[in-house]
Design a protein around this motif. Structure first.
Motif, PDB file in Angstrom:
ATOM      1  N   LEU A  66       6.209   9.530 -15.761  1.00  0.00           N
ATOM      2  CA  LEU A  66       6.871  10.760 -16.189  1.00  0.00           C
ATOM      3  C   LEU A  66       7.789  10.493 -17.381  1.00  0.00           C
ATOM      4  O   LEU A  66       7.854  11.288 -18.324  1.00  0.00           O
ATOM      5  CB  LEU A  66       7.675  11.342 -15.023  1.00  0.00           C
ATOM      6  N   ILE A  67       8.492   9.361 -17.338  1.00  0.00           N
ATOM      7  CA  ILE A  67       9.347   8.973 -18.459  1.00  0.00           C
ATOM      8  C   ILE A  67       8.519   8.830 -19.728  1.00  0.00           C
ATOM      9  O   ILE A  67       8.893   9.301 -20.801  1.00  0.00           O
ATOM     10  CB  ILE A  67      10.081   7.657 -18.152  1.00  0.00           C
ATOM     11  N   ARG A  68       7.351   8.173 -19.605  1.00  0.00           N
ATOM     12  CA  ARG A  68       6.493   7.957 -20.765  1.00  0.00           C
ATOM     13  C   ARG A  68       5.958   9.283 -21.324  1.00  0.00           C
ATOM     14  O   ARG A  68       5.889   9.480 -22.541  1.00  0.00           O
ATOM     15  CB  ARG A  68       5.325   7.045 -20.380  1.00  0.00           C
ATOM     16  N   LEU A  69       5.558  10.202 -20.450  1.00  0.00           N
ATOM     17  CA  LEU A  69       5.016  11.481 -20.909  1.00  0.00           C
ATOM     18  C   LEU A  69       6.091  12.324 -21.604  1.00  0.00           C
ATOM     19  O   LEU A  69       5.834  12.988 -22.613  1.00  0.00           O
ATOM     20  CB  LEU A  69       4.415  12.261 -19.736  1.00  0.00           C
ATOM     21  N   ILE A  70       7.316  12.297 -21.085  1.00  0.00           N
ATOM     22  CA  ILE A  70       8.419  13.021 -21.721  1.00  0.00           C
ATOM     23  C   ILE A  70       8.720  12.427 -23.087  1.00  0.00           C
ATOM     24  O   ILE A  70       8.928  13.149 -24.073  1.00  0.00           O
ATOM     25  CB  ILE A  70       9.671  12.987 -20.821  1.00  0.00           C
TER      26      ILE A  70
END
Length: 236
Positions: A66-70
């Motif tokens: 999720l951190i990477r997608l944000i």
């Protein structure tokens, strides 16, 4: 003092050539150095404080994918905004808004991009090894080392901005930097989310890149049409 210098140099070296340092080079095409310094300094202090005091609690609570997608979404967004350039009319109309919100925008972008990065993991490692008794020293050393490396990125960006006519090439450089980081970060996020190999994820990324290029082409064409119509109205 030896511990302070060791941590500072380690963090400084770890940040050199990192994506967040290059990101600041790109941000200079859109924001004033004052706003970048304020936003970056705040993000650095908060990130390193969290890393040292919590020992990476954020990484455990928030899924890495999720951190990477944000982060990927933030990179691609700034790539698109880099294409807008710095029209004088827009700067005059949005001067107050930029002054108020630019540091916050930079803070959020830097914060998300740096989450889970090697420099934050370095801070987590030093914080765990040295314990709470040395937490203040670790926090200050990590923050100063990280910020010193990022200052170099800012200075490079503003040097290029002053040397390149009208900032067109710098805007293009910013677009390329953000787009590349965005696509690679998106690949990491999707790979972690679906748990598949790099070979299987690249076809998906290829489709995303094609759609992204078509979207960029469309908005660029639309912008040229609007500018041409505006120039015709001005001449009449």
């Amino acid at each position: 003092m030896a511990l302070f210098l060791k941590i500072l140099l380690t963090e400084f070296i770890a940040e050199m050539g990192d994506k967040t340092q290059l990101m600041l080079v790109a941000l200079t095409s859109r924001y004033k150095i004052r706003d970048i310094v304020i936003g970056t300094a705040a993000a650095v202090l908060v990130l390193n404080g969290i890393a040292v005091l919590t020992g990476g609690l954020i990484s455990e609570l928030i899924p890495t994918w999720l951190i990477r997608l944000i982060a990927a979404a933030a990179f691609l967004f700034f790539a698109l905004t880099s294409l807008k350039g710095n029209d004088e009319e827009e700067e005059k109309e949005e001067a107050k808004g930029k002054f108020r919100f630019a540091p916050l925008t930079i803070f959020c972008t830097f914060f998300v991009a740096e989450l889970g990065d090697k420099t934050q993991l370095t801070a987590v490692t030093f914080g765990a090894n040295e314990g709470l008794n040395s937490a203040l020293i670790v926090w200050l050393a990590c923050s100063i080392g990280l910020f010193a490396a990022d200052i170099i990125g800012m200075l490079i960006g503003y040097f290029l901005k002053n040397k390149l006519a009208d900032g067109v090439l710098l805007n293009l450089l910013a677009f390329v930097i953000f787009s590349v980081f965005g696509m690679f970060t998106l690949r990491q996020g999707l790979q972690l989310l679906f748990g598949i190999s790099s070979e299987m994820i690249w076809p998906i990324i290829a489709v995303v890149i094609i759609l992204y290029v078509l979207f960029v082409f469309r908005i660029t064409k639309t912008k040229k049409g609007i500018n041409k119509k505006w120039q015709q109205n001005e001449s009449n």
